[in-house]
Write a protein that holds these residues in place. Sequence first.
Motif, short mmCIF file in Angstrom:
data_model
loop_
_atom_site.label_atom_id
_atom_site.label_comp_id
_atom_site.label_asym_id
_atom_site.label_seq_id
_atom_site.Cartn_x
_atom_site.Cartn_y
_atom_site.Cartn_z
N LYS A 1 -1.65 1.74 -16.28
CA LYS A 1 -3.08 1.65 -15.97
C LYS A 1 -3.30 0.93 -14.64
O LYS A 1 -4.11 1.37 -13.82
CB LYS A 1 -3.81 0.91 -17.10
CG LYS A 1 -5.31 0.93 -16.97
CD LYS A 1 -5.95 0.32 -18.20
CE LYS A 1 -7.45 0.36 -18.10
NZ LYS A 1 -8.09 -0.19 -19.28
N THR A 2 -2.56 -0.14 -14.41
CA THR A 2 -2.67 -0.87 -13.15
C THR A 2 -2.25 0.01 -11.99
O THR A 2 -2.92 0.04 -10.94
CB THR A 2 -1.79 -2.14 -13.20
OG1 THR A 2 -2.18 -2.92 -14.32
CG2 THR A 2 -1.92 -2.95 -11.93
N ALA A 3 -1.15 0.75 -12.16
CA ALA A 3 -0.68 1.64 -11.09
C ALA A 3 -1.70 2.74 -10.81
O ALA A 3 -1.96 3.06 -9.64
CB ALA A 3 0.67 2.24 -11.48
N GLU B 1 0.82 -1.21 0.00
CA GLU B 1 0.00 0.00 0.00
C GLU B 1 0.86 1.27 0.00
O GLU B 1 0.58 2.24 0.69
CB GLU B 1 -0.98 0.00 1.19
CG GLU B 1 -1.97 -1.15 1.14
CD GLU B 1 -2.95 -1.13 2.30
OE1 GLU B 1 -2.74 -0.39 3.28
OE2 GLU B 1 -3.96 -1.84 2.20
N ASP B 2 1.91 1.25 -0.80
CA ASP B 2 2.84 2.37 -0.90
C ASP B 2 2.40 3.31 -2.02
O ASP B 2 2.79 3.16 -3.18
CB ASP B 2 4.26 1.84 -1.17
CG ASP B 2 5.30 2.94 -1.18
OD1 ASP B 2 4.96 4.11 -0.94
OD2 ASP B 2 6.48 2.61 -1.45
N ARG C 1 -7.65 3.37 -5.87
CA ARG C 1 -8.29 2.50 -4.88
C ARG C 1 -7.69 2.70 -3.50
O ARG C 1 -8.41 2.83 -2.50
CB ARG C 1 -8.15 1.05 -5.31
CG ARG C 1 -8.82 0.06 -4.38
CD ARG C 1 -8.61 -1.39 -4.81
NE ARG C 1 -7.22 -1.76 -4.98
CZ ARG C 1 -6.39 -2.08 -3.98
NH1 ARG C 1 -6.82 -2.06 -2.74
NH2 ARG C 1 -5.15 -2.43 -4.23
N LEU C 2 -6.36 2.78 -3.42
CA LEU C 2 -5.70 2.96 -2.12
C LEU C 2 -6.04 4.31 -1.49
O LEU C 2 -6.25 4.39 -0.28
CB LEU C 2 -4.19 2.82 -2.27
CG LEU C 2 -3.67 1.42 -2.51
CD1 LEU C 2 -2.18 1.44 -2.83
CD2 LEU C 2 -3.94 0.54 -1.29
N LYS C 3 -6.09 5.34 -2.30
CA LYS C 3 -6.44 6.66 -1.76
C LYS C 3 -7.86 6.67 -1.23
O LYS C 3 -8.14 7.30 -0.20
CB LYS C 3 -6.24 7.75 -2.82
CG LYS C 3 -4.79 8.10 -3.01
CD LYS C 3 -4.62 9.27 -3.95
CE LYS C 3 -3.18 9.70 -4.02
NZ LYS C 3 -3.01 10.88 -4.89
N LEU D 1 4.06 4.04 -5.72
CA LEU D 1 3.26 3.82 -6.94
C LEU D 1 3.27 5.06 -7.82
O LEU D 1 3.36 4.97 -9.05
CB LEU D 1 1.83 3.43 -6.58
CG LEU D 1 1.63 2.00 -6.11
CD1 LEU D 1 0.25 1.83 -5.49
CD2 LEU D 1 1.82 1.03 -7.26
N GLU D 2 3.17 6.25 -7.19
CA GLU D 2 3.17 7.48 -7.97
C GLU D 2 4.52 7.70 -8.65
O GLU D 2 4.60 8.15 -9.79
CB GLU D 2 2.78 8.66 -7.09
CG GLU D 2 1.31 8.65 -6.73
CD GLU D 2 0.89 9.77 -5.79
OE1 GLU D 2 1.76 10.34 -5.11
OE2 GLU D 2 -0.32 10.05 -5.74
N LYS D 3 5.62 7.36 -7.96
CA LYS D 3 6.95 7.48 -8.57
C LYS D 3 7.10 6.50 -9.73
O LYS D 3 7.65 6.85 -10.77
CB LYS D 3 8.03 7.23 -7.52
CG LYS D 3 8.18 8.36 -6.54
CD LYS D 3 9.22 8.05 -5.48
CE LYS D 3 9.24 9.14 -4.43
NZ LYS D 3 10.14 8.80 -3.31
N LEU D 4 6.60 5.28 -9.54
CA LEU D 4 6.66 4.30 -10.63
C LEU D 4 5.82 4.77 -11.82
O LEU D 4 6.24 4.65 -12.98
CB LEU D 4 6.17 2.93 -10.14
CG LEU D 4 6.15 1.82 -11.19
CD1 LEU D 4 7.58 1.47 -11.60
CD2 LEU D 4 5.44 0.59 -10.66
#
Length: 104
Positions: free
Chosen positions: A40-42, A17-18, A48-50, A22-25
Amino acid sequence: AELESIDRHLSALISSEDVDGLEKLLDSLRGVPGRGTQRKTAKKAIKRLKEELGMDMKPAAPDTPDFDTLPVERDDRKEAPPRVVEAKETDPKLIPTESAYKPP
């Protein structure tokens, strides 16, 4: 091999849940051909996490007001009537009848 590495990294970030990771990736994959599925997955995982973590989805409001939301001041002065410009007649003798262009 590199694709599998990115997939493993992506799934590790999602399971931990990082959101920042994820945003950096997501930023690193922007514009890279063949990486649309991972982007798209990221994006979906971040959204969803937010929502699950109750993070605000909208960016913080700026300190200065947006120009689109400033009140509009109306000018009550009357608009000037349109000017009428009369065409002047041109002396036909002044219009060249032959081109001044000389081919090389």
